[in-house]
Design a protein around this motif. Sequence first.
Motif, PDB file in Angstrom:
ATOM      1  N   THR A 112       0.858  -1.161   0.000  1.00  0.00           N
ATOM      2  CA  THR A 112       0.000   0.000   0.000  1.00  0.00           C
ATOM      3  C   THR A 112       0.909   1.230   0.000  1.00  0.00           C
ATOM      4  O   THR A 112       2.123   1.107   0.064  1.00  0.00           O
ATOM      5  N   GLY A 113       0.304   2.411  -0.092  1.00  0.00           N
ATOM      6  CA  GLY A 113       1.120   3.625  -0.101  1.00  0.00           C
ATOM      7  C   GLY A 113       0.622   4.601  -1.130  1.00  0.00           C
ATOM      8  O   GLY A 113      -0.584   4.709  -1.377  1.00  0.00           O
ATOM      9  N   LEU A 114       1.571   5.305  -1.756  1.00  0.00           N
ATOM     10  CA  LEU A 114       1.214   6.344  -2.719  1.00  0.00           C
ATOM     11  C   LEU A 114       2.104   6.255  -3.949  1.00  0.00           C
ATOM     12  O   LEU A 114       3.310   5.995  -3.841  1.00  0.00           O
ATOM     13  N   ASP A 115       1.500   6.492  -5.089  1.00  0.00           N
ATOM     14  CA  ASP A 115       2.213   6.481  -6.362  1.00  0.00           C
ATOM     15  C   ASP A 115       1.852   7.746  -7.120  1.00  0.00           C
ATOM     16  O   ASP A 115       0.715   7.920  -7.554  1.00  0.00           O
ATOM     17  N   ASN A 116       2.811   8.632  -7.248  1.00  0.00           N
ATOM     18  CA  ASN A 116       2.591   9.906  -7.930  1.00  0.00           C
ATOM     19  C   ASN A 116       3.143   9.893  -9.344  1.00  0.00           C
ATOM     20  O   ASN A 116       3.270  10.954  -9.961  1.00  0.00           O
ATOM     21  N   TYR A 117       3.468   8.693  -9.833  1.00  0.00           N
ATOM     22  CA  TYR A 117       4.007   8.560 -11.186  1.00  0.00           C
ATOM     23  C   TYR A 117       2.935   8.154 -12.192  1.00  0.00           C
ATOM     24  O   TYR A 117       2.826   8.750 -13.268  1.00  0.00           O
ATOM     25  N   TRP A 118       2.109   7.161 -11.846  1.00  0.00           N
ATOM     26  CA  TRP A 118       1.195   6.575 -12.821  1.00  0.00           C
ATOM     27  C   TRP A 118      -0.101   7.339 -13.063  1.00  0.00           C
ATOM     28  O   TRP A 118      -0.664   7.242 -14.156  1.00  0.00           O
ATOM     29  N   PRO A 119      -0.632   8.117 -12.098  1.00  0.00           N
ATOM     30  CA  PRO A 119      -1.873   8.845 -12.405  1.00  0.00           C
ATOM     31  C   PRO A 119      -1.716   9.723 -13.644  1.00  0.00           C
ATOM     32  O   PRO A 119      -0.747  10.467 -13.774  1.00  0.00           O
ATOM     33  N   GLY A 120      -2.683   9.593 -14.552  1.00  0.00           N
ATOM     34  CA  GLY A 120      -2.611  10.327 -15.812  1.00  0.00           C
ATOM     35  C   GLY A 120      -1.879   9.593 -16.901  1.00  0.00           C
ATOM     36  O   GLY A 120      -1.997   9.946 -18.082  1.00  0.00           O
ATOM     37  N   LYS A 121      -1.115   8.560 -16.538  1.00  0.00           N
ATOM     38  CA  LYS A 121      -0.380   7.763 -17.530  1.00  0.00           C
ATOM     39  C   LYS A 121      -0.994   6.384 -17.716  1.00  0.00           C
ATOM     40  O   LYS A 121      -0.850   5.775 -18.772  1.00  0.00           O
ATOM     41  N   LEU A 122      -1.640   5.876 -16.677  1.00  0.00           N
ATOM     42  CA  LEU A 122      -2.174   4.522 -16.676  1.00  0.00           C
ATOM     43  C   LEU A 122      -3.691   4.582 -16.575  1.00  0.00           C
ATOM     44  O   LEU A 122      -4.240   5.172 -15.640  1.00  0.00           O
ATOM     45  N   ASP A 123      -4.374   3.979 -17.540  1.00  0.00           N
ATOM     46  CA  ASP A 123      -5.837   3.978 -17.521  1.00  0.00           C
ATOM     47  C   ASP A 123      -6.356   3.334 -16.234  1.00  0.00           C
ATOM     48  O   ASP A 123      -5.903   2.253 -15.837  1.00  0.00           O
ATOM     49  N   GLY A 124      -7.303   4.019 -15.595  1.00  0.00           N
ATOM     50  CA  GLY A 124      -7.911   3.477 -14.394  1.00  0.00           C
ATOM     51  C   GLY A 124      -7.111   3.672 -13.126  1.00  0.00           C
ATOM     52  O   GLY A 124      -7.536   3.219 -12.056  1.00  0.00           O
ATOM     53  N   CYS A 125      -5.964   4.330 -13.226  1.00  0.00           N
ATOM     54  CA  CYS A 125      -5.139   4.533 -12.032  1.00  0.00           C
ATOM     55  C   CYS A 125      -5.826   5.502 -11.072  1.00  0.00           C
ATOM     56  O   CYS A 125      -6.320   6.561 -11.484  1.00  0.00           O
ATOM     57  N   ALA A 126      -5.847   5.164  -9.797  1.00  0.00           N
ATOM     58  CA  ALA A 126      -6.474   6.016  -8.790  1.00  0.00           C
ATOM     59  C   ALA A 126      -5.732   7.341  -8.654  1.00  0.00           C
ATOM     60  O   ALA A 126      -4.501   7.388  -8.754  1.00  0.00           O
ATOM     61  N   ASP A 127      -6.479   8.398  -8.419  1.00  0.00           N
ATOM     62  CA  ASP A 127      -5.836   9.692  -8.189  1.00  0.00           C
ATOM     63  C   ASP A 127      -5.256   9.728  -6.778  1.00  0.00           C
ATOM     64  O   ASP A 127      -5.504   8.849  -5.947  1.00  0.00           O
ATOM     65  N   LEU A 128      -4.486  10.769  -6.489  1.00  0.00           N
ATOM     66  CA  LEU A 128      -3.754  10.810  -5.232  1.00  0.00           C
ATOM     67  C   LEU A 128      -4.687  10.883  -4.028  1.00  0.00           C
ATOM     68  O   LEU A 128      -4.415  10.272  -2.982  1.00  0.00           O
ATOM     69  N   ALA A 129      -5.799  11.598  -4.147  1.00  0.00           N
ATOM     70  CA  ALA A 129      -6.739  11.690  -3.028  1.00  0.00           C
ATOM     71  C   ALA A 129      -7.312  10.316  -2.686  1.00  0.00           C
ATOM     72  O   ALA A 129      -7.429   9.954  -1.505  1.00  0.00           O
ATOM     73  N   THR A 130      -7.663   9.543  -3.707  1.00  0.00           N
ATOM     74  CA  THR A 130      -8.189   8.197  -3.485  1.00  0.00           C
ATOM     75  C   THR A 130      -7.114   7.297  -2.887  1.00  0.00           C
ATOM     76  O   THR A 130      -7.384   6.490  -1.981  1.00  0.00           O
ATOM     77  N   GLN A 131      -5.902   7.438  -3.377  1.00  0.00           N
ATOM     78  CA  GLN A 131      -4.783   6.657  -2.830  1.00  0.00           C
ATOM     79  C   GLN A 131      -4.572   6.963  -1.352  1.00  0.00           C
ATOM     80  O   GLN A 131      -4.334   6.054  -0.546  1.00  0.00           O
ATOM     81  N   LYS A 132      -4.642   8.243  -0.988  1.00  0.00           N
ATOM     82  CA  LYS A 132      -4.414   8.620   0.414  1.00  0.00           C
ATOM     83  C   LYS A 132      -5.468   8.005   1.325  1.00  0.00           C
ATOM     84  O   LYS A 132      -5.160   7.540   2.431  1.00  0.00           O
ATOM     85  N   GLU A 133      -6.711   7.991   0.873  1.00  0.00           N
ATOM     86  CA  GLU A 133      -7.785   7.396   1.675  1.00  0.00           C
ATOM     87  C   GLU A 133      -7.531   5.904   1.879  1.00  0.00           C
ATOM     88  O   GLU A 133      -7.685   5.371   2.989  1.00  0.00           O
ATOM     89  N   ALA A 134      -7.142   5.210   0.800  1.00  0.00           N
ATOM     90  CA  ALA A 134      -6.865   3.774   0.895  1.00  0.00           C
ATOM     91  C   ALA A 134      -5.633   3.514   1.762  1.00  0.00           C
ATOM     92  O   ALA A 134      -5.607   2.563   2.557  1.00  0.00           O
ATOM     93  N   PHE A 135      -4.632   4.349   1.616  1.00  0.00           N
ATOM     94  CA  PHE A 135      -3.408   4.209   2.416  1.00  0.00           C
ATOM     95  C   PHE A 135      -3.740   4.314   3.902  1.00  0.00           C
ATOM     96  O   PHE A 135      -3.289   3.506   4.725  1.00  0.00           O
ATOM     97  N   ALA A 136      -4.549   5.306   4.260  1.00  0.00           N
ATOM     98  CA  ALA A 136      -4.935   5.490   5.661  1.00  0.00           C
ATOM     99  C   ALA A 136      -5.664   4.250   6.185  1.00  0.00           C
ATOM    100  O   ALA A 136      -5.433   3.822   7.330  1.00  0.00           O
TER     101      ALA A 136
END
Length: 283
Positions: A112-136
């Motif tokens: 788990t964690g955060l990925d600020n590389y793939w959003p916008g590059k990978l179809d269906g990739c979660a945005d950072l806000a969604t990632q933060k909620e899941a990370f928490a």
Amino acid sequence: MRVSPSRPAPPPPEPLSPLVDAHTHLDACGATDAASIRAIVDRAAAVGVQAVVTIADDLASAQWVTRAADADPRVYAAVALHPTRAGALTDDARKAIEELAQHPRVVAVGETGLDNYWPGKLDGCADLATQKEAFAWHIDLAKRTGKPLMIHNRNADADVLDVLTAEGAPETVIFHCFSSDAQMARTCIDRGWLLSLSGTVSFRNAKALREAAPMIPPGQLLVETDAPYLTPHPYRGAPNEPYCLPYTVRALADVVDRPADEIAQETTATATRVYKIGESCPP
């Protein structure tokens, strides 16, 4: 993390023992059943890799890695939704991950964690806000289960630290495939977190990581393949597997100017301790 299927697999390295592969993906390496799991871990055992932790990245994978850990005593598992798949963390998925995390052979919550590389590059990739909620949510799960939190951090140092600070880190935190600089390494080390190094430490363009690696104390260092990705130099781009771990450890030994067998012993002791897999690895 591209792997070229046209490139031949690396030859087996000279054995180095004992070793624990702290993070791999047996399903992505091609394992499908008990026989293929056994074949992969047999190849690893032949060069000194005595145990592996296979990691989930989605719900189906979480279910599979748990079965894989039951299929072979040398295999352990970690379950979570990868940050790029955080959008799939529905109520049903939370319930399923939570149940799997209770399994005795599931030794960590991750990755788990955060990925600020793939959003916008990978179809269906979660945005950072969604990632933060899941990370928490995964942080809370690690605390409730008492199992280590295994973090995926790509181009997100500050954001990862912010979430860990806001939520409160669990007792044991592992940064898988640590690839940040010396400043981030110092922050993690000072907080008592563990840093797991992969084949990237052998890459000639990983200057910041190679400067950070000597800072890591023995009790906070793990080694991993992240197979089938991140195959160490000079086989970069070829398919990786747990049996390739001695290549990474020897490359790390060159970077930190320490004996490879010493690093093997220390990282195995650390993996055994943090994953609570017993006083010794399986024979």
